[in-house]
Design an enzyme around this catalytic site. Structure first.
Site, PDB file in Angstrom:
ATOM      1  N   HIS A 123       0.904  -1.398   0.051  1.00  0.00           N
ATOM      2  CA  HIS A 123      -0.545  -0.022   0.022  1.00  0.00           C
ATOM      3  C   HIS A 123       0.575   0.989   0.428  1.00  0.00           C
ATOM      4  O   HIS A 123      -0.116   2.097   0.068  1.00  0.00           O
ATOM      5  CB  HIS A 123      -1.112  -0.094   1.477  1.00  0.00           C
ATOM      6  CG  HIS A 123      -2.179   0.952   1.191  1.00  0.00           C
ATOM      7  ND1 HIS A 123      -2.729   0.728  -0.480  1.00  0.00           N
ATOM      8  CD2 HIS A 123      -2.600   1.746   2.037  1.00  0.00           C
ATOM      9  CE1 HIS A 123      -3.817   2.377  -0.367  1.00  0.00           C
ATOM     10  NE2 HIS A 123      -3.564   2.920   0.496  1.00  0.00           N
ATOM     11  N   SER A 295      -2.440   5.809  10.686  1.00  0.00           N
ATOM     12  CA  SER A 295      -1.199   6.722   9.952  1.00  0.00           C
ATOM     13  C   SER A 295       0.238   7.088  10.491  1.00  0.00           C
ATOM     14  O   SER A 295      -0.031   6.346  12.108  1.00  0.00           O
ATOM     15  CB  SER A 295      -1.963   8.480   9.702  1.00  0.00           C
ATOM     16  OG  SER A 295      -0.553   9.137   9.332  1.00  0.00           O
ATOM     17  N   GLU A 485      -9.432  -1.360   2.012  1.00  0.00           N
ATOM     18  CA  GLU A 485      -9.132  -1.670   3.864  1.00  0.00           C
ATOM     19  C   GLU A 485      -9.779  -1.348   4.782  1.00  0.00           C
ATOM     20  O   GLU A 485     -10.292  -0.578   5.121  1.00  0.00           O
ATOM     21  CB  GLU A 485      -8.132  -0.231   3.515  1.00  0.00           C
ATOM     22  CG  GLU A 485      -7.360   0.277   2.016  1.00  0.00           C
ATOM     23  CD  GLU A 485      -6.809   1.949   1.597  1.00  0.00           C
ATOM     24  OE1 GLU A 485      -5.688   2.040   2.820  1.00  0.00           O
ATOM     25  OE2 GLU A 485      -6.513   2.078   0.413  1.00  0.00           O
ATOM     26  N   TYR A 526     -12.501   0.773   0.932  1.00  0.00           N
ATOM     27  CA  TYR A 526     -11.955   0.518   2.766  1.00  0.00           C
ATOM     28  C   TYR A 526     -13.672   0.106   3.412  1.00  0.00           C
ATOM     29  O   TYR A 526     -14.717  -0.360   2.473  1.00  0.00           O
ATOM     30  CB  TYR A 526     -12.713   2.515   3.310  1.00  0.00           C
ATOM     31  CG  TYR A 526     -11.253   3.320   3.094  1.00  0.00           C
ATOM     32  CD1 TYR A 526     -10.095   3.008   4.256  1.00  0.00           C
ATOM     33  CD2 TYR A 526     -10.761   3.863   1.934  1.00  0.00           C
ATOM     34  CE1 TYR A 526      -9.137   3.724   4.082  1.00  0.00           C
ATOM     35  CE2 TYR A 526      -9.570   4.159   2.171  1.00  0.00           C
ATOM     36  CZ  TYR A 526      -9.085   4.322   2.846  1.00  0.00           C
ATOM     37  OH  TYR A 526      -7.839   4.963   3.325  1.00  0.00           O
ATOM     38  N   ASP A 657      20.461   3.531  -6.513  1.00  0.00           N
ATOM     39  CA  ASP A 657      19.241   3.585  -5.820  1.00  0.00           C
ATOM     40  C   ASP A 657      18.227   2.810  -5.342  1.00  0.00           C
ATOM     41  O   ASP A 657      17.143   3.220  -5.565  1.00  0.00           O
ATOM     42  CB  ASP A 657      18.782   4.061  -7.917  1.00  0.00           C
ATOM     43  CG  ASP A 657      18.575   3.418  -8.711  1.00  0.00           C
ATOM     44  OD1 ASP A 657      18.145   1.841  -7.730  1.00  0.00           O
ATOM     45  OD2 ASP A 657      17.931   3.284 -10.025  1.00  0.00           O
ATOM     46  N   THR A 662      20.641   7.584  -1.188  1.00  0.00           N
ATOM     47  CA  THR A 662      20.544   8.376  -2.767  1.00  0.00           C
ATOM     48  C   THR A 662      19.619   8.416  -3.771  1.00  0.00           C
ATOM     49  O   THR A 662      18.319   7.847  -2.847  1.00  0.00           O
ATOM     50  CB  THR A 662      21.096   6.986  -4.103  1.00  0.00           C
ATOM     51  OG1 THR A 662      20.472   5.529  -4.176  1.00  0.00           O
ATOM     52  CG2 THR A 662      22.585   6.628  -3.762  1.00  0.00           C
TER      53      THR A 662
END
Length: 719
Positions: A123, A295, A485, A526, A657, A662
């Site tokens: 996600h 969060s 979700e 959701y 990368d 970096t």
């Protein structure tokens, strides 16, 4: 890269050993297990990123590469097998799952199908968009993006082939602990690595139910440790912890696995040695939990400009005229910027996982099973706890959906969470597209419908109605893969309902573990509890199938658990029919060709590393004339590199990368020219000596021919 070459060798040897895998002699190990990792990095320029659904968030380079991590489990007694793929993308989608299944049937025939393979997205909100066959999830990317989709399928196939080729006897141990200051010393509490972004919705759940749990987020991390039964060497780890990978914000255009990708990198580097990109045989998967309302921005939400808290039911800030602005209410992570916040939240997940890994000693048990079912959720009958019956609704999105969240507000200030919009014009436009009939409006109450997606099916459906659910059991661990979700409390209820059945039927012991994996087996937005739905914040407005969505999803999974326990699988249904690639809308233009300005050349310096020497902690960068990154995604390779010259004068790659110190950045110059920037934050443990920054790419001629290109900065000294 050398590592990928090694994996191919393992693959070829393993396929010779396991292509006729079936019943074997009594095992010395409970399982045979294979692990594999492969690059899935998609287009790193111009394509819109997915997660925030922000059409202005175009790819501009790479913070860290994206990967698929595959884990294959085989019961050596029965020969039955299952696989779990954890992939750095916003979600598993039907395009990805069906595309993967087709390829696996071609390249590893007879082993892997939709029935026994779970695809789960981490996600991350910093991966390329355009991977869904449903229009709502293609809207921000202006349609399907074949390169985004195929890069993920290619990488998942590679990871599965490597895992298939490395299958060997293994022991699996399980452990768990909280991600808090007991596993992460000094971690601030109660929000060590996660915070509920919709606390007022969570409070709608009964006080009695809330009192059973430690807070409004799930702090627990479940982890399995996989060890080679012969050598005792660690092969891999797979864990589940609920937190959104939204440390990287929509202001960034850099591809990134976000905090979960960072944690995976740290774990792999810790066990594989100090190798570029953390590459090696050990594979660590950090899978998603019920993070719908969780969060990583643990410092809370504040109004931009004033610093006033906006952790309220509406999550808005008011201007001098009293007008609400969702765009000004932003959540804040623990770092000084998004990169440091990604690092901190990633480090905390890694530290907790490593703590659990080091102490995990309880055998996972024996046995293996799986079950997949496809269900039409547009009008699914649900039996409620009081014995009455209800049903889900034809899908629709509410006005709160259009407000976005404090992690990523929509910037459409007419829309506010937990409040009807102040301007009804966009509601009017939504109803022009498709007007919901009265029974649909009634079914979704109290949702204020903005977009009746169930009535939008031209040129193909906006959202799914038919979706897949999966259960996978390995010993005393059951993974429930859900196409949405789930919020924290929704996840708790569903996990407990599944476990109750499996314990009663003797499949799991009382200490058995059920994990719920969001964004797996598809995506249908959701899933809140019935009580949270009444509050109609973003998560409730995005619960597409009405107030009984969670009850329906749970009912399906409980029925599947009962069937698994009885070994009596009824008709599983058929996967949804999705448009073919040629029928999907794709408006993303290809690369015409690459040019350089007069008197320049590919790999030529635009701005070099500044003169002088540098100490650890400093940042160095170089700009060069490059080419469009979409010409070659450089899977299992790199665009950016850091090289060290040893005392004998030989050069050695020390970072690329995929290393978070970096950054590879791209910008268009003029019409057909590209300037690339390679940046390196010199790490504290850097060996003093001479270094150079490198770039590798592929330029496309006006006739379509590809030419490898490269360039290097001046040699500079690190003290």
């Amino acid at each position: 890269m050398l590592y990928f070459g090694r994996n191919l060798a393992v693959l070829l040897m393993g396929m010779c050993s396991y292509n006729s895998y079936g019943l074997v002699t009594p095992p010395k190990a409970e399982y045979h297990v294979g692990v594999g990792i492969a690059d899935v990095t998609g287009p790193a320029a111009e394509v819109v990123l997915m997660g925030y659904a922000n059409s202005n968030q175009h790819a501009t380079g790479i913070h860290m590469r994206l990967h698929a991590r595959a884990f294959i489990f085989v019961d050596p007694v029965t020969g039955k097998r299952t696989a779990f793929i954890n992939v750095d993308t916003w979600s598993a989608t039907e395009s990805l799952i069906q595309g993967l299944e087709k390829r696996l049937q071609q390249e590893l025939p007879g082993f892997y199908t939709r029935q026994n393979v779970i695809v789960a997205g981490t996600h991350t909100h910093a991966a390329p968009a355009g991977t869904s066959p449903y229009l709502l999830f293609e809207f921000s990317s202006f349609g399907y993006v074949d390169q985004s989709t195929q890069s993920l399928i290619d990488g998942m196939v590679d990871a599965m082939k490597i895992a298939h080729g490395s299958i060997r006897p293994a022991h699996i141990f399980i452990g768990n602990a909280s991600v808090d200051n007991t596993t992460v010393p000094g971690c601030p509490m109660p929000n060590c690595a996660a915070r509920n972004r919709s606390p007022t919705s969570y409070l709608e759940n009964s006080a009695e139910e809330r009192a059973r749990y430690d807070g409004d987020t799930e702090k627990n991390m479940d982890l399995i440790k996989i060890v080679d039964a012969k050598s005792g060497e660690a092969m891999g780890a797979l864990n589940w912890f609920a937190v959104h990978p939204t440390s990287m914000r929509s202001a960034s255009g850099l591809l990134s696995g976000d905090n979960k990708g960072y944690a995976e990198y740290l774990f792999e580097r810790a066990l594989n040695g100090n190798t570029p990109g953390g590459r090696g045989p050990f594979v660590a998967g950090f899978a998603q939990g019920a993070a719908g309302d969780v969060s990583p921005n643990i410092n809370g939400s504040f109004c931009e400009g004033t610093g006033t808290s906006c952790d309220t039911a509406e999550s808005v800030c008011y201007d001098k005229l009293g007008r609400p602005h969702n765009s000004k209410c932003l959540s804040h992570g623990p770092g000084k910027d998004m990169f440091e916040s990604t690092k901190i939240i990633g480090e905390r997940q890694f530290q907790a996982a490593k703590h659990i890994f080091d102490s995990a000693s309880r055998p996972l048990g024996t046995g293996l099973d799986y079950h997949t079912r496809f269900v039409d959720m547009s009008r699914y009958p649900v039996q409620l706890p009081d014995g009455s019956w209800a049903a889900t609704c034809s899908p629709a999105m509410g006005t709160a959906f259009a407000a976005g969240t404090t992690d990523g507000p929509s910037d459409m200030d007419d829309f506010v969470q937990h409040r009807k919009p102040t301007n009804h014009f966009l509601e009017f436009v939504g109803k022009l597209l498709a007007t919901p009939p009265a029974d649909v409006v009634q079914c979704h109450r109290p949702k204020d419908i903005l977009l009746y997606t169930g009535g939008l099916n031209v040129p193909y459906p906006f959202v799914p109605s038919l979706m897949g659910f999966q259960l996978m059991r390995v010993g005393q661990l059951v993974v429930a893969a859900v196409p949405g979700e789930f919020t924290t409390m929704a996840g708790r209820r569903t996990r407990e309902a599944i476990k109750k059945v499996l314990v009663e039927k003797g499949v799991l012991g009382s200490d058995g573990v059920v994990v719920l994996n969001n964004c797996a087996s598809g995506y249908a937005d959701y899933v809140t509890t019935y009580e949270e739905y009444q509050h109609q914040r973003y998560e409730g407005g995005s619960t597409a199938y009405g107030p009984h969505t969670h009850a329906a999803f749970t009912q399906v999974l409980v029925e599947m658990a009962l069937e698994m326990a009885s070994s009596n699988i009824t008709y599983s249904g058929v996967p949804p029919s999705i448009p073919s690639t040629r029928d999907l809308i794709e408006l993303q233009p290809g690369v015409a060709h690459d040019e350089i300005p007069p008197h320049g050349y590919f790999g030529g310096i635009v701005m070099d590393v500044p003169p002088g020497s540098f100490e650890a902690g400093r940042r160095v960068s170089v700009q060069m004339w490059g080419a469009h990154p979409r010409n070659n995604l450089r899977h299992n390779g790199t665009f950016a590199s850091v090289w060290h010259r040893d005392n004998e004068g030989s050069w050695h790659l020390v970072a690329d990368d995929n290393d978070p110190e970096t950054r590879f950045e791209w910008r268009r110059e003029g019409v057909f020219s590209s300037v690339v920037t390679v940046t390196w934050d010199i790490p504290a443990d850097c060996i003093p000596g001479n270094y150079s920054l490198g770039y590798t790419g592929d330029a496309k001629s006006i006739h379509g021919h590809m030419q490898p290109i490269f360039g290097y900065s001046r040699i500079f000294e690190v003290l």
